[in-house]
Design a protein around this motif. Sequence first.
Motif, PDB file in Angstrom:
ATOM      1  N   LEU A 237      34.627  37.932  41.353  1.00  0.00           N
ATOM      2  CA  LEU A 237      35.642  38.675  41.978  1.00  0.00           C
ATOM      3  C   LEU A 237      36.899  37.902  42.214  1.00  0.00           C
ATOM      4  CD1 LEU A 237      33.394  40.646  44.453  1.00  0.00           C
ATOM      5  CD2 LEU A 237      34.991  41.725  42.800  1.00  0.00           C
ATOM      6  N   VAL A 238      36.666  36.739  42.720  1.00  0.00           N
ATOM      7  CA  VAL A 238      37.814  35.913  43.079  1.00  0.00           C
ATOM      8  C   VAL A 238      38.511  35.427  42.029  1.00  0.00           C
ATOM      9  CG1 VAL A 238      38.435  33.752  44.128  1.00  0.00           C
ATOM     10  CG2 VAL A 238      36.700  34.982  45.254  1.00  0.00           C
ATOM     11  N   GLY A 239      37.758  35.079  40.728  1.00  0.00           N
ATOM     12  CA  GLY A 239      38.590  34.820  39.619  1.00  0.00           C
ATOM     13  C   GLY A 239      39.351  35.773  38.918  1.00  0.00           C
ATOM     14  N   SER A 240      38.687  37.225  38.995  1.00  0.00           N
ATOM     15  CA  SER A 240      39.604  38.166  38.778  1.00  0.00           C
ATOM     16  C   SER A 240      40.633  38.589  39.434  1.00  0.00           C
ATOM     17  CB  SER A 240      38.577  39.584  38.780  1.00  0.00           C
ATOM     18  OG  SER A 240      37.435  39.349  37.811  1.00  0.00           O
ATOM     19  N   GLY A 241      40.657  38.511  40.771  1.00  0.00           N
ATOM     20  CA  GLY A 241      41.848  38.612  41.700  1.00  0.00           C
ATOM     21  C   GLY A 241      42.993  37.639  41.258  1.00  0.00           C
TER      22      GLY A 241
ATOM     23  N   TRP B 212      36.821  46.159  45.286  1.00  0.00           N
ATOM     24  CA  TRP B 212      37.807  45.052  44.834  1.00  0.00           C
ATOM     25  C   TRP B 212      39.098  46.130  44.305  1.00  0.00           C
ATOM     26  CZ3 TRP B 212      39.688  44.261  39.512  1.00  0.00           C
ATOM     27  CH2 TRP B 212      40.428  43.368  39.371  1.00  0.00           C
ATOM     28  N   LEU B 213      38.488  47.157  43.355  1.00  0.00           N
ATOM     29  CA  LEU B 213      39.713  48.022  42.827  1.00  0.00           C
ATOM     30  C   LEU B 213      40.444  48.915  43.869  1.00  0.00           C
ATOM     31  CD1 LEU B 213      40.411  49.609  40.118  1.00  0.00           C
ATOM     32  CD2 LEU B 213      38.687  51.261  40.602  1.00  0.00           C
ATOM     33  N   GLY B 214      39.665  49.180  45.044  1.00  0.00           N
ATOM     34  CA  GLY B 214      40.202  50.026  46.113  1.00  0.00           C
ATOM     35  C   GLY B 214      41.276  49.179  46.906  1.00  0.00           C
TER      36      GLY B 214
ATOM     37  N   VAL C  97      46.879  42.150  28.794  1.00  0.00           N
ATOM     38  CA  VAL C  97      45.644  41.472  29.201  1.00  0.00           C
ATOM     39  C   VAL C  97      44.512  42.597  29.665  1.00  0.00           C
ATOM     40  CG1 VAL C  97      46.645  39.302  29.375  1.00  0.00           C
ATOM     41  CG2 VAL C  97      46.048  40.480  31.396  1.00  0.00           C
ATOM     42  N   ALA C  98      45.185  43.748  30.235  1.00  0.00           N
ATOM     43  CA  ALA C  98      44.430  44.716  30.852  1.00  0.00           C
ATOM     44  C   ALA C  98      42.941  45.297  29.995  1.00  0.00           C
ATOM     45  CB  ALA C  98      45.218  45.917  31.342  1.00  0.00           C
ATOM     46  N   PHE C  99      43.378  45.710  28.832  1.00  0.00           N
ATOM     47  CA  PHE C  99      42.016  46.117  28.063  1.00  0.00           C
ATOM     48  C   PHE C  99      41.288  44.989  27.530  1.00  0.00           C
ATOM     49  CE2 PHE C  99      40.035  47.517  23.957  1.00  0.00           C
ATOM     50  CZ  PHE C  99      39.380  48.648  24.471  1.00  0.00           C
ATOM     51  N   PRO C 100      41.625  43.850  27.202  1.00  0.00           N
ATOM     52  CA  PRO C 100      40.827  42.879  26.974  1.00  0.00           C
ATOM     53  C   PRO C 100      39.904  42.355  28.039  1.00  0.00           C
ATOM     54  CG  PRO C 100      42.730  42.367  25.941  1.00  0.00           C
ATOM     55  CD  PRO C 100      42.964  43.435  26.769  1.00  0.00           C
ATOM     56  N   PHE C 101      40.578  42.324  29.295  1.00  0.00           N
ATOM     57  CA  PHE C 101      39.876  41.963  30.498  1.00  0.00           C
ATOM     58  C   PHE C 101      38.817  42.982  31.054  1.00  0.00           C
ATOM     59  CE2 PHE C 101      40.325  41.913  35.274  1.00  0.00           C
ATOM     60  CZ  PHE C 101      39.476  40.850  35.265  1.00  0.00           C
ATOM     61  N   ALA C 102      39.129  44.218  30.594  1.00  0.00           N
ATOM     62  CA  ALA C 102      38.046  45.352  30.912  1.00  0.00           C
ATOM     63  C   ALA C 102      36.856  44.889  30.217  1.00  0.00           C
ATOM     64  CB  ALA C 102      38.537  46.783  30.762  1.00  0.00           C
ATOM     65  N   LEU C 103      37.056  44.836  28.837  1.00  0.00           N
ATOM     66  CA  LEU C 103      35.823  44.480  27.658  1.00  0.00           C
ATOM     67  C   LEU C 103      35.120  43.095  27.976  1.00  0.00           C
ATOM     68  CD1 LEU C 103      37.587  45.459  24.516  1.00  0.00           C
ATOM     69  CD2 LEU C 103      35.802  46.892  26.056  1.00  0.00           C
ATOM     70  N   ALA C 104      35.807  42.364  28.597  1.00  0.00           N
ATOM     71  CA  ALA C 104      35.309  40.774  28.811  1.00  0.00           C
ATOM     72  C   ALA C 104      34.326  41.323  30.426  1.00  0.00           C
ATOM     73  CB  ALA C 104      36.244  39.883  29.093  1.00  0.00           C
ATOM     74  N   LEU C 105      34.821  41.831  31.409  1.00  0.00           N
ATOM     75  CA  LEU C 105      34.444  42.295  32.649  1.00  0.00           C
ATOM     76  C   LEU C 105      33.027  43.032  32.507  1.00  0.00           C
ATOM     77  CD1 LEU C 105      34.340  41.623  35.541  1.00  0.00           C
ATOM     78  CD2 LEU C 105      35.660  43.729  35.830  1.00  0.00           C
ATOM     79  N   ILE C 106      33.071  43.957  31.448  1.00  0.00           N
ATOM     80  CA  ILE C 106      31.858  44.701  31.141  1.00  0.00           C
ATOM     81  C   ILE C 106      30.758  43.723  30.440  1.00  0.00           C
ATOM     82  CG2 ILE C 106      31.049  46.457  29.542  1.00  0.00           C
ATOM     83  CD1 ILE C 106      33.632  48.049  29.874  1.00  0.00           C
ATOM     84  N   LEU C 107      31.273  42.988  29.496  1.00  0.00           N
ATOM     85  CA  LEU C 107      30.220  42.011  28.762  1.00  0.00           C
ATOM     86  C   LEU C 107      29.637  41.122  29.931  1.00  0.00           C
ATOM     87  CD1 LEU C 107      32.211  41.515  25.351  1.00  0.00           C
ATOM     88  CD2 LEU C 107      30.199  42.780  26.022  1.00  0.00           C
TER      89      LEU C 107
ATOM     90  N   VAL D 259      44.283  38.500  37.700  1.00  0.00           N
ATOM     91  CA  VAL D 259      45.378  39.483  37.727  1.00  0.00           C
ATOM     92  C   VAL D 259      46.708  39.124  38.386  1.00  0.00           C
ATOM     93  CG1 VAL D 259      45.814  41.653  38.904  1.00  0.00           C
ATOM     94  CG2 VAL D 259      43.337  41.460  37.694  1.00  0.00           C
ATOM     95  N   GLY D 260      46.336  38.463  39.345  1.00  0.00           N
ATOM     96  CA  GLY D 260      47.860  37.750  39.952  1.00  0.00           C
ATOM     97  C   GLY D 260      48.623  37.077  39.177  1.00  0.00           C
ATOM     98  N   ALA D 261      47.932  36.013  38.157  1.00  0.00           N
ATOM     99  CA  ALA D 261      48.427  35.184  37.549  1.00  0.00           C
ATOM    100  C   ALA D 261      49.279  36.012  36.223  1.00  0.00           C
ATOM    101  CB  ALA D 261      47.568  34.152  36.839  1.00  0.00           C
ATOM    102  N   ALA D 262      48.474  36.977  35.757  1.00  0.00           N
ATOM    103  CA  ALA D 262      48.968  37.767  34.621  1.00  0.00           C
ATOM    104  C   ALA D 262      50.280  38.558  35.196  1.00  0.00           C
ATOM    105  CB  ALA D 262      47.765  38.676  34.281  1.00  0.00           C
ATOM    106  N   ALA D 263      50.117  39.120  36.159  1.00  0.00           N
ATOM    107  CA  ALA D 263      51.229  39.804  36.957  1.00  0.00           C
ATOM    108  C   ALA D 263      52.428  38.877  36.984  1.00  0.00           C
ATOM    109  CB  ALA D 263      50.972  40.399  38.179  1.00  0.00           C
ATOM    110  N   ARG D 264      52.263  37.714  37.478  1.00  0.00           N
ATOM    111  CA  ARG D 264      53.511  36.769  37.648  1.00  0.00           C
ATOM    112  C   ARG D 264      53.949  36.131  36.155  1.00  0.00           C
ATOM    113  NH1 ARG D 264      50.120  35.373  41.452  1.00  0.00           N
ATOM    114  NH2 ARG D 264      49.102  33.549  40.368  1.00  0.00           N
ATOM    115  N   ALA D 265      53.249  36.507  35.371  1.00  0.00           N
ATOM    116  CA  ALA D 265      53.704  35.956  33.879  1.00  0.00           C
ATOM    117  C   ALA D 265      54.258  37.215  33.051  1.00  0.00           C
ATOM    118  CB  ALA D 265      52.500  35.484  33.096  1.00  0.00           C
ATOM    119  N   GLY D 266      54.129  38.358  33.886  1.00  0.00           N
ATOM    120  CA  GLY D 266      54.542  39.567  33.159  1.00  0.00           C
ATOM    121  C   GLY D 266      53.638  39.943  31.844  1.00  0.00           C
ATOM    122  N   ARG D 267      52.224  39.630  31.935  1.00  0.00           N
ATOM    123  CA  ARG D 267      51.326  40.046  30.768  1.00  0.00           C
ATOM    124  C   ARG D 267      50.348  40.753  31.373  1.00  0.00           C
ATOM    125  NH1 ARG D 267      52.632  39.108  26.202  1.00  0.00           N
ATOM    126  NH2 ARG D 267      50.479  38.637  25.500  1.00  0.00           N
TER     127      ARG D 267
END
Length: 159
Positions: free
Chosen positions: A18-22, A67-69, A37-47, A25-33
Motif C-alpha cells: 500500500l505504501v509503495g503503491s502510493g 486506498w482507492l477511496g 503505467v496505470a494498466f501494467p500497475f493494475a496487472l502487477a498488483l493483481i499478480l 503513483v505519486g512518482a508516476a504523477a510527478r513524472a507525467g507517466r
Amino acid sequence: MHPFVRRLGVSLAILALLVGSGAGVGAAARAGRLIPVAFPFALALILVLRRFGAPAERWGWAAFTLWLGSTYLATGGSRETVALAAYGLAGVLGAVWSPYILAAAWLLHPVWDFVPRTLPVLLTDLPTACLLFDIPIGAYLAWEGYRGRWAARQQATTR
C-alpha cells in the motif's frame, strides 16, 4: 510456519505494498507517466496480491479499496471524506460478505473520477489513469468472485 506469523507477515507485506503503491503513483504523477503505467500497475498488483492466497488476497483487496477511496483527499473536499468512508465500508463488506462489493467499488470508481471538481495539477491525469487501473482490477475481482475463488472464505464468515 505458525499461522499467526504467516498472517502477520502477509499483513506487513500488504501494508508495504500500500505504501509503495502510493509512493509509486505519486512518482508516476510527478513524472507525467501516470497514464502509461496505470494498466501494467493494475496487472502487477493483481499478480502480487494473488500470491498471498485467497483469504489474504481478499483482505488485501479490501485494504486497497480503502486506498482507492483516498484518491482525492488531497483536494480537501468534504465529498472526498464521504467517499473515503464509503470505500472503507465497501472494503470491509467486500472482505467479510461478498467480493462483488469490492468489484463494484472498483468498477464504479471511474464514475467518481469524472465528477466535476477542480483537481491539483498533479492529479489532472488521474481520472484517465483510473480507467486503465480500476476497470481491470474490478473485472478481475468480479470474475474471481464468479469463479468462487473466495467461496471458502465466504462460507467461513457465515458460520
